[in-house]
Design a protein around this motif. Structure first.
Motif, PDB file in Angstrom:
ATOM      1  N   GLY A   1       1.604  -6.584  -5.987  1.00 21.03           N
ATOM      2  CA  GLY A   1       1.794  -6.299  -7.337  1.00 21.03           C
ATOM      3  C   GLY A   1       2.590  -5.073  -7.762  1.00 21.03           C
ATOM      4  N   PRO A   2       2.609  -4.557  -9.038  1.00 22.52           N
ATOM      5  CA  PRO A   2       3.294  -3.647  -9.489  1.00 22.52           C
ATOM      6  C   PRO A   2       2.913  -2.126  -8.736  1.00 22.52           C
ATOM      7  N   GLY A   3       3.958  -1.471  -8.450  1.00 17.97           N
ATOM      8  CA  GLY A   3       3.934  -0.242  -7.837  1.00 17.97           C
ATOM      9  C   GLY A   3       5.031   0.726  -7.998  1.00 17.97           C
ATOM     10  N   GLN A   4       5.011   1.887  -7.269  1.00 18.86           N
ATOM     11  CA  GLN A   4       6.281   2.706  -7.490  1.00 18.86           C
ATOM     12  C   GLN A   4       6.650   3.398  -6.192  1.00 18.86           C
ATOM     13  N   VAL A   5       7.881   3.860  -6.301  1.00 16.90           N
ATOM     14  CA  VAL A   5       8.310   4.311  -5.047  1.00 16.90           C
ATOM     15  C   VAL A   5       8.926   5.915  -5.434  1.00 16.90           C
TER      16      VAL A   5
ATOM     17  N   ASP B   1      19.979  14.305  -4.870  1.00 14.70           N
ATOM     18  CA  ASP B   1      20.797  15.165  -3.969  1.00 14.70           C
ATOM     19  C   ASP B   1      20.349  16.700  -4.109  1.00 14.70           C
ATOM     20  N   ASP B   2      20.039  17.031  -5.286  1.00 12.62           N
ATOM     21  CA  ASP B   2      19.638  18.386  -5.585  1.00 12.62           C
ATOM     22  C   ASP B   2      18.081  18.568  -5.219  1.00 12.62           C
ATOM     23  N   GLY B   3      17.504  17.832  -4.612  1.00 10.07           N
ATOM     24  CA  GLY B   3      16.066  18.058  -4.096  1.00 10.07           C
ATOM     25  C   GLY B   3      14.927  17.401  -5.132  1.00 10.07           C
ATOM     26  N   SER B   4      15.295  17.263  -6.234  1.00  8.56           N
ATOM     27  CA  SER B   4      14.571  16.654  -7.402  1.00  8.56           C
ATOM     28  C   SER B   4      14.112  15.124  -7.054  1.00  8.56           C
ATOM     29  N   THR B   5      12.796  15.088  -7.499  1.00  5.05           N
ATOM     30  CA  THR B   5      12.045  14.009  -7.137  1.00  5.05           C
ATOM     31  C   THR B   5      11.928  13.090  -8.630  1.00  5.05           C
ATOM     32  N   ARG B   6      11.859  11.770  -8.431  1.00  8.32           N
ATOM     33  CA  ARG B   6      11.478  10.833  -9.569  1.00  8.32           C
ATOM     34  C   ARG B   6      10.828   9.640  -9.126  1.00  8.32           C
ATOM     35  N   SER B   7      10.374   8.833 -10.215  1.00  3.98           N
ATOM     36  CA  SER B   7       9.759   7.868  -9.575  1.00  3.98           C
ATOM     37  C   SER B   7      10.278   6.435 -10.100  1.00  3.98           C
ATOM     38  N   VAL B   8      10.489   5.485  -9.169  1.00  2.81           N
ATOM     39  CA  VAL B   8      11.072   4.223  -9.721  1.00  2.81           C
ATOM     40  C   VAL B   8       9.935   3.297  -9.545  1.00  2.81           C
ATOM     41  N   ARG B   9       9.697   2.496 -10.611  1.00  4.61           N
ATOM     42  CA  ARG B   9       8.579   1.369 -10.509  1.00  4.61           C
ATOM     43  C   ARG B   9       8.970   0.027  -9.946  1.00  4.61           C
ATOM     44  N   ILE B  10       8.145  -0.436  -9.151  1.00  2.00           N
ATOM     45  CA  ILE B  10       8.430  -1.730  -8.253  1.00  2.00           C
ATOM     46  C   ILE B  10       7.840  -2.758  -9.532  1.00  2.00           C
TER      47      ILE B  10
ATOM     48  N   LEU C   1       0.791  -1.301  -0.119  1.00  2.00           N
ATOM     49  CA  LEU C   1      -0.006  -0.033  -0.015  1.00  2.00           C
ATOM     50  C   LEU C   1       1.052   1.352  -0.053  1.00  2.00           C
ATOM     51  N   ALA C   2       1.930   1.201   0.684  1.00  2.00           N
ATOM     52  CA  ALA C   2       2.985   2.237   0.839  1.00  2.00           C
ATOM     53  C   ALA C   2       3.648   2.684  -0.489  1.00  2.00           C
ATOM     54  N   VAL C   3       3.789   1.664  -1.516  1.00  2.00           N
ATOM     55  CA  VAL C   3       4.049   1.967  -2.782  1.00  2.00           C
ATOM     56  C   VAL C   3       3.088   2.062  -3.842  1.00  2.00           C
ATOM     57  N   ASP C   4       1.940   2.227  -3.560  1.00  2.00           N
ATOM     58  CA  ASP C   4       0.644   2.449  -4.518  1.00  2.00           C
ATOM     59  C   ASP C   4       0.552   0.997  -5.323  1.00  2.00           C
ATOM     60  N   ALA C   5       0.923  -0.155  -4.707  1.00  2.00           N
ATOM     61  CA  ALA C   5       0.924  -1.265  -5.503  1.00  2.00           C
ATOM     62  C   ALA C   5      -0.493  -1.923  -5.469  1.00  2.00           C
ATOM     63  N   GLU C   6      -0.953  -2.877  -6.391  1.00  2.00           N
ATOM     64  CA  GLU C   6      -1.859  -3.617  -6.265  1.00  2.00           C
ATOM     65  C   GLU C   6      -1.707  -4.933  -5.574  1.00  2.00           C
ATOM     66  N   ILE C   7      -2.927  -4.928  -4.763  1.00  2.00           N
ATOM     67  CA  ILE C   7      -2.577  -6.209  -3.768  1.00  2.00           C
ATOM     68  C   ILE C   7      -3.659  -7.335  -4.423  1.00  2.00           C
ATOM     69  N   PRO C   8      -3.133  -8.221  -5.044  1.00  2.00           N
ATOM     70  CA  PRO C   8      -3.842  -9.108  -5.513  1.00  2.00           C
ATOM     71  C   PRO C   8      -4.712  -9.948  -4.621  1.00  2.00           C
ATOM     72  N   GLU C   9      -5.940 -10.654  -4.878  1.00  2.00           N
ATOM     73  CA  GLU C   9      -6.645 -11.104  -4.059  1.00  2.00           C
ATOM     74  C   GLU C   9      -6.332 -12.363  -3.583  1.00  2.00           C
ATOM     75  N   THR C  10      -5.433 -12.882  -4.509  1.00  2.00           N
ATOM     76  CA  THR C  10      -4.821 -14.341  -4.230  1.00  2.00           C
ATOM     77  C   THR C  10      -3.491 -14.663  -4.493  1.00  2.00           C
TER      78      THR C  10
END
Lengths: 484, 95
Positions: free
Chosen positions: A102-106, A111-120, A65-74
């Motif tokens: 399942g798939p998510g993102q972090v 260092d320069d304060g910029s942000t980007r997303s890495v897929r899980i 849930l913290a990485v916005d991932a899908e939690i499959p039912e099974t």
């Protein structure tokens, strides 16, 4: 010269902070006598059956849930088959086809304060193996199975990182998430977070990935950076010299600061995964997932945004303070006592952090409590003490001289004199004692006077033993000296 | 689907089962017959059917996260060929 691009993906094993093992009721406490925490299930004794730990499941779901991932039912457990003495069952119970997350993102912060997303790509639950001790036991190897069956969450990223710095930022982001969630102690030195790094290079602009090497067991933020730097260099040199990168597993040697190919096996690993017949499918419905969501604390990225937007801190300050849960909680406690976020941030990142670093302490071990620091800041803000005296008080609190800033201010007589009459008395005395300097001052032009007044301020402060309010001294002095 | 002699030896190696050449030859026939049966199953159209992970129509029960086991090291190590300092000793493993 050819421009190269580095492509990095990471597999991070996080040891979950459960009390008991993933499939048994044996303890997971660190540092026990060898094999005293390896029960029949962990040892793979005949006839035993694994039963899944509900807390390991809850922790994995919270991470998802913290990485916005899908939690499959099974989700399903499978057996990964291989032989090694620290794996008593002959297989590791793991997940492959249907992992729990399942798939998510972090979101990572550079260092320069910029942000980007890495897929899980996904995260899955599995059990840890035991430990082999290769010291010499009469030509044999010693096996400690205490760690066997400890729950691990393996977090697999997409190959989204393009530099060692991004890889480190990613691991730091994961570290912050798991420690915030309280699902792991994140202690890399004790192996609570272990990292396998997949590295390849390709000519800039090429879409296809190069052949990758996997570097095993890179166990500190610094080693991740070093191992990648070495490996990138090695691969580029190899290709430049007309060679080819072979897909292989390499080990990072922190002492020699290099990666080395592990003895290549003649056959590729064939783990023959199949569903574990001892474990039934794990079913998690929406209500369960919602329940876990409700139990989650505020996460680092949420905290950072709140510190910035609601408390008015700079992006940098917000980032530093939100980087660890302990630091963020300390800061907020200080802020609640003193009522000023900016002051609280300055003290936590300034005086407090400097002292912690000097003595190599974690914030949890700080001899100055958040309540004490908040109380000290209050006394600066209400002008009871000067900023200079505050540093003295802080040091006294640090050294454990008294329980509160007020007690130290009282005992040391640091209370600022703000009584105009008393200050005027001291000023008159200094003026009377310094006829030469007064005459010089009065002859000087305005531009020079600014500098010259410092002498008188110093004398008054000395006379007050540092307790006079310097701003007040300054303005009263100016009035009196300029008068005549 | 037929199985070859080399496949049997490879499967035996992966399972760390020692086979003589004669035994391997026998298994080529046995395993080939089993795979013939599998071929029959493969002929069934399973399009759109979710693979069955477990024959029981039940889901995994979860256990509370509590330490319920005490150390029984002495009992477990009583049947181990070699131990020292609480460790199980095994033939040297070189990485």
């Amino acid at each position: 010269m050819m421009q190269w691009e580095t492509v990095i993906g990471l597999e991070v094993h996080v040891q979950l902070a459960t009390q008991s093992k993933i499939f048994s009721g044996a303890s997971t406490a660190f540092g026990a006598e060898p094999n005293t925490q390896a029960c029949a299930v962990d040892l793979g004794m005949p006839g035993v059956l694994p039963v899944l730990n509900e807390n390991a499941v809850a922790m994995a779901v919270k991470f998802g849930l913290a990485v916005d991932a899908e939690i499959p039912e099974t989700s399903l457990f499978e057996r990964k088959n291989y032989f090694y003495p620290d794996l008593p069952k002959g297989y590791q119970t793991s997940q492959m086809a249907q992992p729990i997350v399942g798939p998510g993102q972090v979101e990572i912060t550079l260092d320069d304060g910029s942000t980007r997303s890495v897929r899980i790509h996904h995260a899955h639950l599995e059990e840890d193996a035991g430990k082999s001790l290769h010291e010499d036991y009469h030509g044999m190897t010693g096996i400690d199975l205490n760690r066997a069956g400890t729950p691990l969450l393996e977090i697999v990223s997409e190959p989204d990182m393009r530099s060692a710095k991004e890889a480190v930022a990613y691991i730091k982001a994961l570290h912050a998430i798991v420690t915030y969630l309280g699902i792991s102690d994140g202690n890399m030195a004790e192996g609570s977070m272990r990292c396998d790094v997949n590295v390849s290079v390709r000519p800039k602009g090429q879409a296809a990935f190069g052949t990758r090497a996997e570097i095993k067991n890179v166990n500190s933020f610094r080693f991740v950076e070093k191992a990648i730097a070495f490996e990138v260099e090695r691969q580029i040199e190899l290709i430049d010299d007309g060679g080819q990168v072979v897909q292989e597993t390499r080990l990072f040697d922190p002492e020699r600061d290099e990666t080395r190919g592990m003895r290549t096996k003649e056959e590729a690993n064939d783990y023959r995964y199949f569903p574990c017949p001892d474990l039934l499918p794990v079913m998690l419905d929406g209500a369960y997932v919602d329940h876990q969501r409700a139990l989650m604390p505020e996460l680092p990225s949420e905290k950072r945004h709140r510190f910035e937007n609601q408390l008015g801190l700079s992006a940098y300050d917000a980032g530093v303070l939100a980087s660890s849960r302990a630091m963020a909680e300390y800061f907020e406690a200080v802020k609640d006592v003193c009522g000023d976020a900016k002051q609280a941030a300055n003290w936590v990142q300034g005086e407090l952090s400097a002292n912690l670093n000097r003595e190599n302490l974690e914030i949890d071990d700080s001899p100055v409590t958040a309540g004490q620091l908040g109380g000290l800041i209050q006394r600066v803000m209400d002008d009871t003490i000067s900023g200079k005296a505050a540093k003295q008080v802080f040091q006294a609190l640090w050294d454990g001289e008294a329980d509160s800033a007020d007690a130290i201010i009282e005992a040391r007589g640091l209370k600022q004199v703000t009584d105009t009459g008393a200050i005027e008395g001291m000023i008159d005395q200094v003026i009377a004692d310094s006829p030469v300097q007064v005459a010089q001052y009065r002859e000087a032009d305005e531009a020079k006077r600014g500098k010259m007044i410092g002498y008188f301020v110093g004398q008054v402060m000395k006379a007050s033993r540092g307790t006079a309010n310097p701003q007040q001294v300054n303005s009263l002095l100016k009035q009196k000296l300029d008068q005549a | 689907m037929a199985i070859e002699h080399a496949d049997v030896l490879r499967a035996a190696h992966l399972a760390r089962v020692g086979l003589s050449e004669d035994e391997a030859t026998g298994y080529v026939d046995d395993l080939s017959r089993i795979l013939e049966m599998v071929d029959q199953l493969q002929a069934v159209d399973t399009q759109g059917i979710t693979p069955l992970a477990h024959p029981l129509d039940a889901t995994q029960r979860l256990r509370p996260d509590e330490v319920t086991e005490r150390s029984q090291r002495d009992r477990f190590q009583a049947c181990a060929p070699a131990t020292e300092d609480g460790l199980y000793l095994v033939p040297r493993v070189v990485e």
